[in-house]
Design an enzyme around this catalytic site. Sequence first.
Site, PDB file in Angstrom:
ATOM      1  N   HIS A 120       0.813  -1.227   0.000  1.00 18.80           N
ATOM      2  CA  HIS A 120       0.000   0.000   0.000  1.00 18.80           C
ATOM      3  C   HIS A 120       0.844   1.274   0.000  1.00 18.80           C
ATOM      4  O   HIS A 120       0.321   2.353  -0.303  1.00 18.80           O
ATOM      5  CB  HIS A 120      -0.931   0.031   1.214  1.00 18.80           C
ATOM      6  CG  HIS A 120      -1.990  -1.019   1.198  1.00 18.80           C
ATOM      7  ND1 HIS A 120      -2.823  -1.228   0.129  1.00 18.80           N
ATOM      8  CD2 HIS A 120      -2.340  -1.940   2.134  1.00 18.80           C
ATOM      9  CE1 HIS A 120      -3.644  -2.222   0.404  1.00 18.80           C
ATOM     10  NE2 HIS A 120      -3.371  -2.678   1.609  1.00 18.80           N
ATOM     11  N   ASP A 156      -3.080 -10.621  -2.622  1.00 24.15           N
ATOM     12  CA  ASP A 156      -3.606 -10.128  -1.352  1.00 24.15           C
ATOM     13  C   ASP A 156      -5.075  -9.737  -1.525  1.00 24.15           C
ATOM     14  O   ASP A 156      -5.509  -9.333  -2.610  1.00 24.15           O
ATOM     15  CB  ASP A 156      -2.789  -8.913  -0.915  1.00 24.15           C
ATOM     16  CG  ASP A 156      -3.067  -8.474   0.507  1.00 24.15           C
ATOM     17  OD1 ASP A 156      -2.299  -8.847   1.402  1.00 24.15           O
ATOM     18  OD2 ASP A 156      -4.059  -7.749   0.714  1.00 24.15           O
ATOM     19  N   HIS A 158      -6.456  -7.150  -0.544  1.00 20.16           N
ATOM     20  CA  HIS A 158      -6.556  -5.713  -0.779  1.00 20.16           C
ATOM     21  C   HIS A 158      -5.710  -5.325  -1.993  1.00 20.16           C
ATOM     22  O   HIS A 158      -4.638  -5.880  -2.214  1.00 20.16           O
ATOM     23  CB  HIS A 158      -6.068  -4.942   0.449  1.00 20.16           C
ATOM     24  CG  HIS A 158      -6.801  -5.297   1.705  1.00 20.16           C
ATOM     25  ND1 HIS A 158      -6.305  -6.212   2.611  1.00 20.16           N
ATOM     26  CD2 HIS A 158      -7.992  -4.876   2.183  1.00 20.16           C
ATOM     27  CE1 HIS A 158      -7.172  -6.325   3.612  1.00 20.16           C
ATOM     28  NE2 HIS A 158      -8.199  -5.529   3.382  1.00 20.16           N
ATOM     29  N   ASP A 235      -4.865 -12.819   3.373  1.00 20.04           N
ATOM     30  CA  ASP A 235      -6.065 -12.318   4.014  1.00 20.04           C
ATOM     31  C   ASP A 235      -7.329 -12.556   3.200  1.00 20.04           C
ATOM     32  O   ASP A 235      -8.418 -12.148   3.609  1.00 20.04           O
ATOM     33  CB  ASP A 235      -5.925 -10.839   4.373  1.00 20.04           C
ATOM     34  CG  ASP A 235      -5.286 -10.001   3.284  1.00 20.04           C
ATOM     35  OD1 ASP A 235      -5.009 -10.537   2.191  1.00 20.04           O
ATOM     36  OD2 ASP A 235      -5.048  -8.801   3.532  1.00 20.04           O
TER      37      ASP A 235
END
Length: 296
Positions: A120, A156, A158, A235
């Site tokens: 991120h 991931d 995200h 995740d």
Amino acid sequence: MPSLTAMVIVHDPRCTGYHTPGHPERPQRVAATEERLLRRHPAWTWRTPAPAAEADLLRAHAPAHLERLSRGPDFDADTSFHPEILAHARLATGAALAALELALDRGEKAFSVMRPPGHHATRNRAMGFCYLNHIAVAALAARARGVERVAVWDFDAHHGNGTEAILDGRAGILFASVHDGAGYPGTGRADTANCRNWPLPFNVDRAAHLAALEASWASVLAFRPDLVLVSAGFDADGEDPITQMNLAGEDFATLGRWLRESGRPTAALLEGGYSDHLPELIDGFLCGWNGPDDPS
């Protein structure tokens, strides 16, 4: 034929030396993984990384960003300032670079088990538990040393918004991401010339998620990369406490098997994954990647 050599784990236990009470990105996720892998795979090789050099970091990050990491206050509600966080992040980036070198120079399967995660972090901003973008630094380092085609595959839950922002428009690089299109950070809903996204609906069906992963992997292979870098986030597991996705442990083993069957030089880095059985998920992924003839 893909190599049957043992997996190389890049790790430094000092990465567990900071924490924010109650935060899901906690030291135990890496410490428990280290314990499991050491116990179950005594033949695997472990390497201790050196911190990333500033010259490597500056390919992806602005000088002002590095300076900001050395002082408070917190960066956002999810991303705390710690006095030593720049040192921890530089060590995690160094682990990514070490994994890259093992994959390119020795044909090793190399996995970085470090924290903090990185995908991120943008050129100018720490966010989403991330301070430096380890995989973007590694991709740009590979290009700087003459690797013609570098693919970054991010599974991931995200979207790797920082990775995309840093690598967008870069020659010789493909970024491919499969993620929750309705979740944090709200990006990754469109493609660019070298960035491909598979945004998935909230609480997506497991079969549909796997189909998107397969399509994204096909795009990586179609790019004919000389090197694959993987943002390995766990995740998307159905029991993760901060997401609403439905993959199972055997699905991560399948992703590892795809890496093995490709036979391409590959390095992978731990990103997200916050359930108590993260070590089991990582172990399954690595065993899928290393293959049934695991010498351990």
